[in-house]
Design a protein around this motif. Sequence first.
Motif, short mmCIF file in Angstrom:
data_model
loop_
_atom_site.label_atom_id
_atom_site.label_comp_id
_atom_site.label_asym_id
_atom_site.label_seq_id
_atom_site.Cartn_x
_atom_site.Cartn_y
_atom_site.Cartn_z
N TYR A 50 0.84 -1.20 0.00
CA TYR A 50 0.00 0.00 0.00
C TYR A 50 0.87 1.24 0.00
CZ TYR A 50 -3.34 -3.50 1.53
OH TYR A 50 -4.10 -4.63 1.61
N GLU A 51 0.25 2.39 -0.31
CA GLU A 51 0.97 3.65 -0.20
C GLU A 51 1.32 3.90 1.27
OE1 GLU A 51 1.99 5.66 -2.54
OE2 GLU A 51 0.97 4.78 -4.27
N ILE A 52 2.33 4.71 1.51
CA ILE A 52 2.75 4.97 2.90
C ILE A 52 1.60 5.67 3.65
CG2 ILE A 52 4.31 6.40 4.29
CD1 ILE A 52 6.48 5.70 2.20
N GLY A 53 1.22 5.08 4.79
CA GLY A 53 0.17 5.66 5.62
C GLY A 53 -1.24 5.30 5.19
N GLU A 54 -1.36 4.50 4.13
CA GLU A 54 -2.70 4.23 3.58
C GLU A 54 -3.53 3.34 4.49
OE1 GLU A 54 -2.68 2.44 -0.31
OE2 GLU A 54 -4.83 2.11 -0.27
N ARG A 55 -2.94 2.32 5.09
CA ARG A 55 -3.69 1.34 5.89
C ARG A 55 -3.23 1.37 7.33
NH1 ARG A 55 -6.66 -3.28 3.47
NH2 ARG A 55 -7.33 -2.34 1.52
N GLN A 56 -4.04 1.90 8.20
CA GLN A 56 -3.70 1.95 9.63
C GLN A 56 -3.54 0.54 10.17
OE1 GLN A 56 -5.88 4.87 11.74
NE2 GLN A 56 -5.70 3.86 13.72
N THR A 57 -2.46 0.31 10.94
CA THR A 57 -2.22 -1.04 11.44
C THR A 57 -2.41 -1.17 12.95
OG1 THR A 57 0.15 -0.61 11.61
CG2 THR A 57 -0.59 -1.63 9.58
#
Length: 376
Positions: A50-57
């Motif tokens: 994913y793009e950087i920061g796109e999917r909160q983990t």
Amino acid sequence: MPQRATKRGIERTPLERDCDVLICGGSFAGLAVARELAGSGADVLLIDRYEIGERQTSACGIPTGWLEALDVQRSLQQTFGELVVHTPYTTVRCRLPWTFSTFDYRTLCELLADQGAFTFETAKVDGRSGKVVHTDRGDIRAGAIVDALGWRRVLGAGENIQPPDALLSRGLEVHPDGSGNDMEIWIDRSYVPAGYGWSFPAADELRIGVGSFDPRFHVREPTVRLATDLAADTVRYQGNWIPHALRNATEDGVFFAGDSAGHCLPLTAEGIRTALYFGLAVGRELSAVLGGQRSASDALSGYSRFSASHARAFEWMLRCQRLVPRVAPRLLAGALRAMEAKRFLDWAFGHYLEIAHPRFVASGPRRTPLQVRVPA
Ligand SMILES: Cc1cc2nc3c(=O)[nH]c(=O)nc-3n(C[C@H](O)[C@H](O)[C@H](O)COP(=O)(O)OP(=O)(O)OC[C@H]3O[C@@H](n4cnc5c(N)ncnc54)[C@H](O)[C@@H]3O)c2cc1C
């Protein structure tokens, strides 16, 4: 909902190249490695599906000192001086000797990325043969490889242990609109037999979830129930497996940092600051290699020893993780009330922060090899 910015279809051009350092995974651990390599002049490639920061983990809670030390305070959303612990028989307010904050995932990732100097590509990592990493866009050959891909440890040698047999916990949370003043946790068997529930306010959002130390226990129903009990909407789900045992931090010439090395702390499932901490450590070792001060094999063994030197703390946390669910609820309530004493909290949370203290960020020039901790 996060915007899917990842390139799809024909926009996904082939990616076949060489680089000095390949960092796989662009979340906390991977971005920390990249940060330490800024100024090395090396050809650093960072990839993530994913793009950087796109999917909160995660729920994005961290000791505030880490946000300050990394100079990423702009991501801070809310700060707490107390931890409110609910059990069926009591509620205690634990005043912390340091504060805890929630932050915005995308902003933090972007701020960290700005501190690095690297090329970023979206690609899914499928595996590795020696120094070649296979992705869905092609093969990448690298002088040094870092696996910061999370619990799956995709680049490990041999077969991976998968849940539910691996030493993994599981967590799930919802992110409804809302606000609150307290960082709260629930140690309550009616939600989860071994584990805890939480509500972390983050400005105009709540992060409400349940984590189970037993990977066989399903957390969706109790997460919905806890949110419903708190009159919150069950929207915007986020969940994952969470490792709760250290694994070798190097293997077959690859560096592992964060969840891929089991760096998430047992009992609390706090894995952000440790992912940052061990990511910085990898970055320092690689900087020393690139600067000609250290051989690649010394860097691998130095980092491996550094990670292993924290084993005692992780084992203690794991013992507590196994003990707490066995304590009778009434006894637990009494113990928690006794633990409200300031002296005890200062001692316990002081030691807890020491496991991965924010002073590590500024603990030396980026090219200084690591000091291995001698277990107390
Ligand atoms: C519900 C929940 C709440 C949590 N809350 C907290 C909290 O409040 N505070 C805290 O300290 N810890 C929390 N944790 C634990 C914390 O999220 C992890 O320990 C932490 O995210 C580990 O960071 P990491 O960089 O190692 O891995 P991750 O953050 O998991 O990042 C891995 C990266 O690798 C990428 N990736 C994975 N596989 C591939 C692939 N095959 N190809 C390409 N890219 C890939 C992912 O897209 C991701 O960007 C929580 C965990 C869960 C499940």
